[in-house]
Design a protein around this motif. Structure first.
Motif, short mmCIF file in Angstrom:
data_model
loop_
_atom_site.label_atom_id
_atom_site.label_comp_id
_atom_site.label_asym_id
_atom_site.label_seq_id
_atom_site.Cartn_x
_atom_site.Cartn_y
_atom_site.Cartn_z
N LEU A 1 0.86 -1.18 0.00
CA LEU A 1 0.00 0.00 0.00
C LEU A 1 0.89 1.23 0.00
O LEU A 1 2.06 1.14 0.40
N VAL A 2 0.36 2.37 -0.38
CA VAL A 2 1.05 3.63 -0.11
C VAL A 2 1.21 3.73 1.41
O VAL A 2 0.25 3.62 2.16
N GLY A 3 2.42 3.88 1.86
CA GLY A 3 2.68 3.98 3.30
C GLY A 3 3.01 2.68 3.98
O GLY A 3 3.38 2.69 5.15
N SER A 4 2.89 1.54 3.30
CA SER A 4 3.16 0.26 3.95
C SER A 4 4.67 0.03 4.06
O SER A 4 5.43 0.37 3.16
N VAL A 5 5.09 -0.57 5.18
CA VAL A 5 6.52 -0.72 5.46
C VAL A 5 6.85 -2.09 6.03
O VAL A 5 6.00 -2.77 6.59
N TRP A 6 8.13 -2.46 5.83
CA TRP A 6 8.73 -3.49 6.66
C TRP A 6 9.59 -2.80 7.71
O TRP A 6 9.92 -1.62 7.58
N LEU A 7 9.93 -3.54 8.73
CA LEU A 7 10.68 -2.97 9.86
C LEU A 7 11.84 -3.88 10.25
O LEU A 7 11.73 -5.10 10.21
N MET A 8 12.95 -3.27 10.62
CA MET A 8 14.02 -3.95 11.31
C MET A 8 14.16 -3.30 12.68
O MET A 8 14.29 -2.07 12.78
N LEU A 9 14.07 -4.09 13.73
CA LEU A 9 14.13 -3.59 15.10
C LEU A 9 15.39 -4.09 15.78
O LEU A 9 15.83 -5.22 15.55
N GLU A 10 15.95 -3.24 16.64
CA GLU A 10 17.01 -3.65 17.56
C GLU A 10 16.49 -3.48 18.98
O GLU A 10 16.10 -2.38 19.38
N LEU A 11 16.47 -4.59 19.72
CA LEU A 11 15.93 -4.61 21.07
C LEU A 11 16.97 -5.22 22.00
O LEU A 11 17.15 -6.44 22.06
N GLU A 12 17.70 -4.37 22.70
CA GLU A 12 18.71 -4.82 23.64
C GLU A 12 19.62 -5.88 23.04
O GLU A 12 19.83 -6.96 23.61
N GLY A 13 20.14 -5.60 21.85
CA GLY A 13 21.08 -6.52 21.23
C GLY A 13 20.45 -7.58 20.35
O GLY A 13 21.16 -8.29 19.63
N ARG A 14 19.13 -7.74 20.41
CA ARG A 14 18.45 -8.67 19.52
C ARG A 14 17.91 -7.91 18.32
O ARG A 14 17.36 -6.81 18.46
N ARG A 15 18.04 -8.51 17.15
CA ARG A 15 17.57 -7.87 15.93
C ARG A 15 16.41 -8.67 15.35
O ARG A 15 16.49 -9.89 15.19
N VAL A 16 15.30 -7.97 15.05
CA VAL A 16 14.08 -8.61 14.55
C VAL A 16 13.66 -7.94 13.25
O VAL A 16 13.53 -6.71 13.19
N TYR A 17 13.42 -8.76 12.22
CA TYR A 17 12.91 -8.27 10.95
C TYR A 17 11.43 -8.65 10.84
O TYR A 17 11.05 -9.80 11.07
N PHE A 18 10.60 -7.67 10.50
CA PHE A 18 9.16 -7.88 10.31
C PHE A 18 8.80 -7.38 8.92
O PHE A 18 8.91 -6.19 8.65
#
Length: 430
Positions: free
Chosen positions: A148-165
């Motif tokens: 969609l217009v505005g739709s995204v994927w995310l990469m997060l860093e949480l206290e040393g852990r990395r999560v891809y959504f």
């Protein structure tokens, strides 16, 4: 760190994933499932007031319509998303409220909880590929997901852990651009994520968009050659605009009748060209300027278009055909005796569109069939994403448990490791 499935894995709908340890609690999406009066995520009211951050990948109801529950249960923070997504939500909340009322049911939240939602905008905090400090010990970066217009994927860093959504991801949109790992911050692409939650809505289906579009074109062409018309029920945002532009270009001598909201949705796309593929804006303008594209907004205009007696393509803004308007179009084409309805996306169990497919004899002169237009990922796409982004553990989501099991088994046989088939109520430590 632990992933709790509050919805979205092992099923189609109610995307909602909690990431947490003793100090951090982050929520990804908070949507509903359009079944009956609606199924909502398995939210824990005790956790919600202690959430550090909430992220929303895009505006579709199966990712967003349960957000007010967070504010009902005490969340006071912001929802991180894009400005384009936030601006689309009013339309979806109004539509969802109308749908639930039509099921003789009530929403589990009030208008005040919808109005309480506050947003923080990803693209204003940092460009694609830049780290954003979303909360203490929570960093995020984002890229376009092509859904969609505005739709995204995310990469997060949480206290040393990395999560891809991945959110809902497609690299095969006619109009919308999607970013790959090149949009990650420098050095990130070379380090596999600890966890990836990946759109796998089409399971083991490996067909590419061009193949599906040829099949769709052949079926439309067959109906037109027989003097019939074609009903194309599509969502108000996303697939509907893609298919309008594609149909205009593929069938240059055929009238296209489109509901006003579908054409109005081109406005935000032209206003935000950064979400589009090169050349897409010009293709949209040509579609809007074409006299063959007929805009309808009233019953009189719809009646006039249908009474013209010419074969045409009719686009109505309801992909599952749950609305009275979509069903009115269907009845009119059925009465003419030579039309067909082509359903190009997901259909909830019990929806009008699904009932037509389940009982072909109920067509009464208007055949209904399903030919997918891709807005999600199948096995070939998931395979490419795993190779491009990399992760130590992967949870495929957005489809049923048996389909997820089959996908994980097939990819494991190819040498991919760390695949997990989960469902709501289950958890994964990583």
């Amino acid at each position: 760190m632990q992933l709790d499935i509050w919805g979205g894995a092992g099923e189609h709908g109610r995307s909602c994933y909690l990431l947490h340890n003793d100090r951090i609690r982050v929520l990804l999406d908070c949507g509903v499932k359009k079944t009956g009066a609606g199924q909502y995520p398995l939210v824990d009211p005790n956790v919600i007031p202690r959430l550090n951050a909430v992220f929303l990948s895009h505006a579709h109801e199966d990712h967003s319509m349960a957000l007010p529950l967070l504010y009902k249960h005490g969340y006071r923070g912001v929802v991180w998303t894009t400005r384009a997504t936030a601006q689309q939500l009013d339309t979806y909340f109004a539509s969802w409220k109308k749908y639930v009322s039509g099921q003789s049911a009530e929403l589990p939240y009030d208008d005040e909880h919808v109005e309480a939602i506050r947003f923080a905008y990803l693209e204003e905090a940092g460009a694609s590929g830049e780290w954003i400090n979303a909360a203490p010990h929570v960093r995020a970066c984002w890229g376009r997901s092509g859904h969609l217009v505005g739709s995204v994927w995310l990469m997060l860093e949480l206290e040393g852990r990395r999560v891809y959504f991945s959110g809902d991801y497609s690299s095969e949109s006619v109009l919308l651009a999607a970013d790959g790992p090149e949009a990650l911050p420098p050095g990130t692409a070379d380090c596999p994520a600890d966890l990836a939650v990946i759109d796998a809505a089409y399971g083991m289906d490996a067909e590419a968009q061009p193949v599906l579009l040829e099949r769709l074109a052949a079926r439309i062409g067959q109906a037109l050659a027989q003097g019939g018309s074609v009903l194309l029920p599509v969502p108000a945002f996303g697939r509907g605009q893609d298919m309008l532009v594609w149909a205009r270009e593929r069938f240059p001598d055929v009238p296209l009748v489109a509901e006003r909201e579908l054409l109005q949705a081109f406005g935000p796309m032209l206003a935000r060209p950064e979400w589009l593929k090169p050349g897409a804006a010009e293709r949209i303008r040509r579609c809007l300027e074409d006299p063959r594209v007929v805009r309808v907004a009233t019953d009189a205009q719809r009646e006039q278009a249908l009474s013209a007696g010419r074969s045409a393509l009719y686009f109505t803004a309801d992909g599952m055909m749950q609305s009275e308007r979509a069903q009115w179009y269907y009845r009119r084409l059925a009465a003419a005796g030579n039309g067909c309805a082509i359903l190009t996306g997901h259909l909830a169990a019990g929806s009008f569109g699904q009932r037509l497919l389940d009982d072909p004899e109920a067509g009464d002169g208007c055949l209904a069939e399903a030919i997918r237009y891709k807005v999600h990922q199948g096995v070939a796409d998931v395979r490419r994403m795993l190779r491009a982004f990399g992760s130590r553990r992967t949870v495929p989501v957005h489809t049923g448990r048996s389909a997820t099991d089959a996908l994980c088994a097939a990819l494991a046989a190819e040498g991919f490791a760390g695949l997990h088939s989960l469902e709501p109520g289950e958890a994964l430590r990583f």
